[in-house]
Write an enzyme that holds these catalytic residues in place. Structure first.
Site, PDB file in Angstrom:
ATOM      1  N   LYS B 254       9.915  72.071 -26.637  1.00  0.00           N
ATOM      2  CA  LYS B 254       8.542  71.594 -26.799  1.00  0.00           C
ATOM      3  C   LYS B 254       7.644  72.131 -25.688  1.00  0.00           C
ATOM      4  O   LYS B 254       8.101  72.361 -24.553  1.00  0.00           O
ATOM      5  CB  LYS B 254       8.508  70.064 -26.754  1.00  0.00           C
ATOM      6  CG  LYS B 254       9.158  69.393 -27.959  1.00  0.00           C
ATOM      7  CD  LYS B 254       8.312  69.528 -29.215  1.00  0.00           C
ATOM      8  CE  LYS B 254       9.046  69.027 -30.453  1.00  0.00           C
ATOM      9  NZ  LYS B 254       9.082  67.577 -30.549  1.00  0.00           N
ATOM     10  N   GLN B 314      21.568  62.239 -25.919  1.00  0.00           N
ATOM     11  CA  GLN B 314      21.050  63.089 -26.980  1.00  0.00           C
ATOM     12  C   GLN B 314      21.184  64.516 -26.460  1.00  0.00           C
ATOM     13  O   GLN B 314      21.341  64.727 -25.266  1.00  0.00           O
ATOM     14  CB  GLN B 314      19.587  62.754 -27.263  1.00  0.00           C
ATOM     15  CG  GLN B 314      18.723  62.847 -26.027  1.00  0.00           C
ATOM     16  CD  GLN B 314      17.340  62.242 -26.254  1.00  0.00           C
ATOM     17  OE1 GLN B 314      17.161  61.394 -27.108  1.00  0.00           O
ATOM     18  NE2 GLN B 314      16.380  62.689 -25.471  1.00  0.00           N
ATOM     19  N   ASP B 349      14.190  69.819 -31.586  1.00  0.00           N
ATOM     20  CA  ASP B 349      14.795  70.132 -30.284  1.00  0.00           C
ATOM     21  C   ASP B 349      15.833  69.097 -29.857  1.00  0.00           C
ATOM     22  O   ASP B 349      16.429  69.216 -28.794  1.00  0.00           O
ATOM     23  CB  ASP B 349      13.712  70.250 -29.205  1.00  0.00           C
ATOM     24  CG  ASP B 349      12.883  68.981 -29.058  1.00  0.00           C
ATOM     25  OD1 ASP B 349      12.697  68.266 -30.083  1.00  0.00           O
ATOM     26  OD2 ASP B 349      12.447  68.677 -27.936  1.00  0.00           O
ATOM     27  N   ASP B 385      18.112  55.533 -21.337  1.00  0.00           N
ATOM     28  CA  ASP B 385      17.004  55.860 -22.223  1.00  0.00           C
ATOM     29  C   ASP B 385      17.323  55.406 -23.652  1.00  0.00           C
ATOM     30  O   ASP B 385      18.366  55.772 -24.200  1.00  0.00           O
ATOM     31  CB  ASP B 385      16.820  57.391 -22.180  1.00  0.00           C
ATOM     32  CG  ASP B 385      15.561  57.855 -22.869  1.00  0.00           C
ATOM     33  OD1 ASP B 385      14.474  57.622 -22.312  1.00  0.00           O
ATOM     34  OD2 ASP B 385      15.677  58.451 -23.961  1.00  0.00           O
ATOM     35  N   ASN B 386      16.430  54.605 -24.214  1.00  0.00           N
ATOM     36  CA  ASN B 386      16.593  54.159 -25.611  1.00  0.00           C
ATOM     37  C   ASN B 386      18.009  53.700 -25.966  1.00  0.00           C
ATOM     38  O   ASN B 386      18.610  54.199 -26.925  1.00  0.00           O
ATOM     39  CB  ASN B 386      16.196  55.287 -26.571  1.00  0.00           C
ATOM     40  CG  ASN B 386      14.697  55.480 -26.613  1.00  0.00           C
ATOM     41  OD1 ASN B 386      13.934  54.521 -26.481  1.00  0.00           O
ATOM     42  ND2 ASN B 386      14.253  56.707 -26.773  1.00  0.00           N
ATOM     43  N   GLU B 414      16.313  50.720 -21.102  1.00  0.00           N
ATOM     44  CA  GLU B 414      14.941  51.090 -21.469  1.00  0.00           C
ATOM     45  C   GLU B 414      14.798  50.960 -22.983  1.00  0.00           C
ATOM     46  O   GLU B 414      14.790  51.934 -23.706  1.00  0.00           O
ATOM     47  CB  GLU B 414      14.627  52.523 -21.009  1.00  0.00           C
ATOM     48  CG  GLU B 414      13.169  52.907 -21.150  1.00  0.00           C
ATOM     49  CD  GLU B 414      12.865  53.812 -22.347  1.00  0.00           C
ATOM     50  OE1 GLU B 414      11.661  54.052 -22.583  1.00  0.00           O
ATOM     51  OE2 GLU B 414      13.795  54.254 -23.055  1.00  0.00           O
ATOM     52  N   LYS B 526       6.258  64.695 -18.677  1.00  0.00           N
ATOM     53  CA  LYS B 526       7.436  64.915 -19.505  1.00  0.00           C
ATOM     54  C   LYS B 526       7.461  66.348 -20.033  1.00  0.00           C
ATOM     55  O   LYS B 526       8.532  66.892 -20.285  1.00  0.00           O
ATOM     56  CB  LYS B 526       7.434  63.954 -20.710  1.00  0.00           C
ATOM     57  CG  LYS B 526       7.846  62.548 -20.360  1.00  0.00           C
ATOM     58  CD  LYS B 526       8.217  61.752 -21.605  1.00  0.00           C
ATOM     59  CE  LYS B 526       6.962  61.453 -22.433  1.00  0.00           C
ATOM     60  NZ  LYS B 526       7.281  60.560 -23.572  1.00  0.00           N
ATOM     61  N   TYR B 527       6.242  66.926 -20.211  1.00  0.00           N
ATOM     62  CA  TYR B 527       6.176  68.223 -20.871  1.00  0.00           C
ATOM     63  C   TYR B 527       5.737  69.351 -19.949  1.00  0.00           C
ATOM     64  O   TYR B 527       5.691  70.497 -20.350  1.00  0.00           O
ATOM     65  CB  TYR B 527       5.228  68.149 -22.084  1.00  0.00           C
ATOM     66  CG  TYR B 527       5.539  66.973 -22.976  1.00  0.00           C
ATOM     67  CD1 TYR B 527       6.705  66.944 -23.736  1.00  0.00           C
ATOM     68  CD2 TYR B 527       4.685  65.879 -23.037  1.00  0.00           C
ATOM     69  CE1 TYR B 527       7.009  65.850 -24.538  1.00  0.00           C
ATOM     70  CE2 TYR B 527       4.983  64.785 -23.835  1.00  0.00           C
ATOM     71  CZ  TYR B 527       6.145  64.772 -24.586  1.00  0.00           C
ATOM     72  OH  TYR B 527       6.445  63.703 -25.363  1.00  0.00           O
TER      73      TYR B 527
END
EC number: 2.4.99.16
Lengths: 654, 654
Positions: B254, B314, B349, B385-386, B414, B526-527
């Protein structure tokens, strides 16, 4: 390195089921229901991630081997609900099963992508696989239709058809009917106990058989009681509860008004059970023979009345058990048997049974055999005297044991004690329970108590039985003998809950002489024989007959938990709605004031009676025949205690 | 005849223990505590009849073989309470035991009879037996004294002495110390898990290491982060949380602002984990080497800071697992791996891991080995995360597994998701949890939410960690960049609960540019990489330093559940008291209005601060040094958001 945590059995499972209701103490006790009751089961169900989930309510009667199941539906906030009808008496197991619904997730995904204008390919390949899986489970026409749909999914030239099928309600029906059910999570099994209808709906009348004689000076007999059955049936009662009918002990016998020493001719206390004539399975000879008693039991049935016997586990010093099993009692260091005491008071005429005896198993068996003997005589209802002074685990065992052979048996717990003790007795198996009703007299008290009983956890296991008086309780409120108060207290008992009773004929004849400074009767029938004019009829007997008839004719009265209070702008008026699933709607409005006229605006929750604000409906007073046309939620009522301190309205469509 | 119900094992037992608190889901999950916390256990305890009962709270650390016990006391209405200090980390078992206390019942009976003037005989014989029983349990002086007392009981010529002993406090002490304990009922064993102190009291600072460079245009490194430690320590934070530091995938990477295709030079998303350089146990080479990272972990410790790593399960399509274990992902019917989707959105991604894989046991082991590897690097805190998109049973297993070897490990969930899912993650083992704090902004919302967290069942297992922003959340409320609101939202996070954090330096530098119409940052780190002037100091950095210092100096902040809101007659002011058992008392008063002066009369529950209505006390604002003398429960406060929108008072005796 420490020991490892073992892998769980179902490591691929992604669903969690929690907080199932009803559930009592983590499943320790059975939830109670009445035959043909609709059982509503709810659960928190979650899965990880964003997939769809599916859940089933599973249930199985003890006589069945296979589970039945119904689809559960989401109520929002991860709460799910399902319902089934408990159509058989006895135990049911029930539980909840849930799993990730990949097919529903797929259908949702297809829907979103099609709306987005995407051309699908791998999704239809997936659909074909799902359909083939379903086809394996399906039969007959369904199987053919699903196989055909799978072919269409696989056929690129039938793309539009395939998409139609994928998004169809038919597809949703199939996936509900033939779920993939991978790695389902099943909650623990919970228990439900289903009783016969009388467990939840009964009108009790209680009298002392020895007071049943018509002729003054004579000891009443079972035959005299039989002669009273038409009167009891006329008043509409369907349970006749009689205090103990066993031989009464002579040693240290109590006299009239509970005096310490009986005089010659005093008839004694029926609760001082046992003499050389026998104990809990013998009959006090002045009442008649065992055959007379059995005849009474059968005679009752002709009037749709059932006899309730009184189980008081205690012995007079003359009871056969005292000689045969002195170790069933508490032996003091001097070798004597400990009599009942509430220091400094002594009850030398009563030996309590010692449930801590080493010989407890034989004691339990003997007590069970008492009940089994009564059952053989035809008795199916037992009122238990002071169950809270006997061990809880005994009750749990004996009730379960007896109901194995006599599932119709009803046990009423006469425990006027602390809330948690009363709750425990109900949880462990008592069918019905006496309550604090006598001491809940103001509007706020009644609403609070009824809310606790019908909206809280107790509604799942505690079936209240409301008594405005008992042979032990002459309520302060009624000691003035004021007829409207007798009417009011009766009316609320009979209409707030499914089970209620009165101690007669004291109640309907407004007998109210108090033992000084006590909430008890003077010249109590517990200690002496009374003679009544059983032919007498009055306003009470008339109203009782009417209310019992109306209770039977209107299904809304067959349930206790279907109660909703209506707001009314008068602290002296209580208004409550009872609604049944068949559309029967009852509105009771009662004054709590026995002296003055009271009026107010009662507000009906219209959604409960299926009306809109602009609709008219009829309220029909089933006691007087009067009808009124009401409209909207707020309407005026007025009650005159000298005429009738309550309305018993049926709500009727116009 | 049907099958019989078996006799219970303890048929002579008369006690029942129920509704023990704390207890989560019938004992399914462990209650959580912090080391040296005082654990309060309550239970409903009943027995049949009118005897006295005795109860003990039993507890045992996993390292111990014998139970410890403390006497439980009646609180009325059959509720009993006992307390113990959880002085060791790890698991405790605890339960409640109760029995009929015949000796206490006897003492009570003796007392009543003596007061009634009765002469006792068999009672003293009984007393002698009880004392002989106690003597068998007692040792040393107690044993002698009890044996002597037994002799006196048996000696008629010492009647008065015997009565004195029977009624004495000494007798009561003995019966408590050497209970008869017949047929005791023991409740099921419950679990308690005790964490280290940081589990309940921590201040988190989060930054992207790649943005840590001082020089514009350079990729930040672990060495750059090390250089920032004095700044972070100066602000008083003790946890430094960094998003994933692993190689970033290149396939479908991304671009800035989450655009679909990265341009040449775009640094990618740290959550797109894995490349040919490695996966979750490799280091993104531009940040430095593994040794650099280990050096950072150690360097942090010098500043009393711990590193928290980010576990995002992930993979980018380039992650080694994709080649080595394609079956750990969801394989579509066309043989491709399913990427993340939220239809119609596609995240090509990212490959989510499939927890339903047949090879789940190896997947779990591999994921565990990631955490174990990090632990070997010195990491003891992990932000996950998640976690709610991974299977619950995996988390339960892996957290327990890791803590077997690393009991200090802290896991922060989170999961910004539905309440019951967040609760489940906390119940199954997460040490701390993110919360809805960002979206609780009005006085009513904050009070309701804090009441749920600190007074309801969640207080036993859910440790909230309050963040006024995160790298994913740029709250609408702060998108105006108004400094008083940044102060207020920071202040409440830091003072309402024990654990809190901020995403910096965006927060303290009031960075607030929103991504249009989203509660996210524009040009999110983040990006892309950001360069900050890390030397900059402002009002926020000053207040943060002060608040963190005050938090450490005042024990009342070390607990989350010691919170009580104070009534105040202004909807724009929130006042709350935090009190510690050592006497530390903090009163926070904060305006919710970032624009106008607000004043009101705050009402302190005086019994909570140990004052009477007529007593004066000092409130000492630890942020400004100002002190005020207050008296009684109602006092005036006024707050000007342009100066400081809150008071942080310590309540001090004069």
């Amino acid at each position: 390195m420490k020991n490892h945590i073992p892998f769980p059995a179902l490591g691929q499972s992604r669903a969690i089921v929690e907080r199932v209701t009803p559930e009592i103490d983590g499943g320790r006790f059975a939830v109670k229901a009445i035959i043909n009751e609709l059982i509503t089961v709810e659960a928190d169900i979650i899965i990880d991630g964003h997939d769809h989930l599916a859940a089933r309510l599973m249930y199985k009667h003890e006589s069945e081997k296979e589970w039945s199941e119904v689809v559960m539906h989401s109520m929002g906030n991860d709460r799910w609900v399902g319902r089934f009808v408990a159509s058989k008496q006895g135990f049911y197991a029930y539980t909840v099963e849930a799993w990730v619904d990949h097919i529903a997730s797929w259908q949702h995904e297809v829907d979103l992508k099609v709306r987005d204008g995407q051309h699908l390919k791998v999704e239809l390949m997936q659909g074909e696989l799902f359909l083939k899986g379903m086809a394996k489970l399906a039969k007959g026409d369904d199987k053919k239709a699903i196989q055909e749909a799978a072919k269409i999914m696989a056929n690129e030239s039938r793309y539009n058809e395939a998409i139609q099928i994928a998004m169809s309600d038919q597809m949703h029906e199939w996936l509900t009917k033939y779920p993939e059910r991978q790695s389902a999570y099943r909650y623990q099994e919970l228990k439900l106990y289903v009783d016969r209808e009388k467990a939840g709906f009964s009108a009790w009348y209680s009298l002392f058989p020895r007071s049943a004689a018509r002729e003054v000076g004579k000891h009443g007999t079972f035959k005299d009681v039989e002669a009273l059955l038409p009167r009891i049936a006329e008043m509409g009662f369907d349970v006749l509860y009689i205090p103990p009918i066993h031989p009464i002990g002579k040693t240290n016998r109590k006299g009239k008004n509970n005096t310490v020493n009986a005089e010659e001719g005093d008839s004694g206390v029926p609760y001082g059970i046992g003499s050389e004539e026998g104990g809990h399975t013998a009959i006090h000879s002045e009442l008649g023979t065992l055959d007379d008693f059995k005849h009474l039991v059968q005679a009752c049935l002709k009037f749709d009345i059932e006899i309730a016997m009184d189980l008081a586990i205690q012995c007079s010093p003359d009871h056969p058990w005292v000689k045969e099993h002195p170790d069933w009692f508490k032996i003091l260091p001097d070798g004597s048997i400990k009599y009942a005491e509430n220091p400094p008071k002594k009850y030398q005429d009563i030996y309590p049974v010692n449930f801590e005896t080493e010989d407890w198993q034989n004691l339990w068996q003997e007590l069970k055999s008492v009940i089994m003997t009564w059952a053989e005589w035809g008795v199916r209802i037992i009122r238990v005297d002071n169950p809270h002074t006997k061990s809880f685990c005994f009750w749990e065992w004996v009730i379960a044991e007896v109901k194995k052979d006599y599932p119709d048996m009803i046990f009423l717990a006469e425990a006027f004690t602390k809330p948690k003790v009363m709750q425990q007795l109900a949880k462990l198996g008592y069918t019905q329970s006496y309550t604090y009703y006598v001491w809940r007299t103001s509007k706020a008290e009644i609403i609070e108590y009824m809310t606790e009983l019908t909206k809280g956890e107790m509604r799942h296991y505690f079936r209240p039985n409301f008594w405005p008086n008992t042979h032990d309780i002459n309520p302060y409120m009624l000691q003035g003998g004021h007829e409207p108060l007798f009417l009011i207290r009766y009316f609320m008992a009979a209409t707030l809950v499914g089970n209620y009773g009165i101690f007669g004929p004291s109640y309907e004849y407004l007998y109210h002489a108090p033992y000084p400074n006590k909430e008890e009767y003077a010249f109590s029938e517990k200690y002496e024989i009374k003679w009544w004019n059983w032919e007498h009829r009055n306003k009470l007997t008339y109203i009782i007959s009417q209310v019992n008839r109306i209770r039977k004719e209107n299904t809304a009265f067959r349930n206790t938990n279907n109660l909703d209070f209506c707001s009314i702008d008068n602290e002296q008026i209580l208004a409550y709605l009872k609604t049944a699933s068949d559309g029967n709607r009852i509105l009771c409005v009662t004054s709590l004031d026995g002296y003055n006229r009271q009026g107010g605006l009662v507000k009906i929750p219209l959604w409960k009676i299926g009306k809109n604000e602009w609709e008219s409906y009829r309220v029909h007073d089933l006691l007087t025949g009067a009808t009124y046309i009401w409209k909207g939620d707020t309407n005026y009522v007025e009650l005159d205690p000298q005429i009738l301190p309550f309305h018993l309205f049926r709500i009727e469509d116009i």
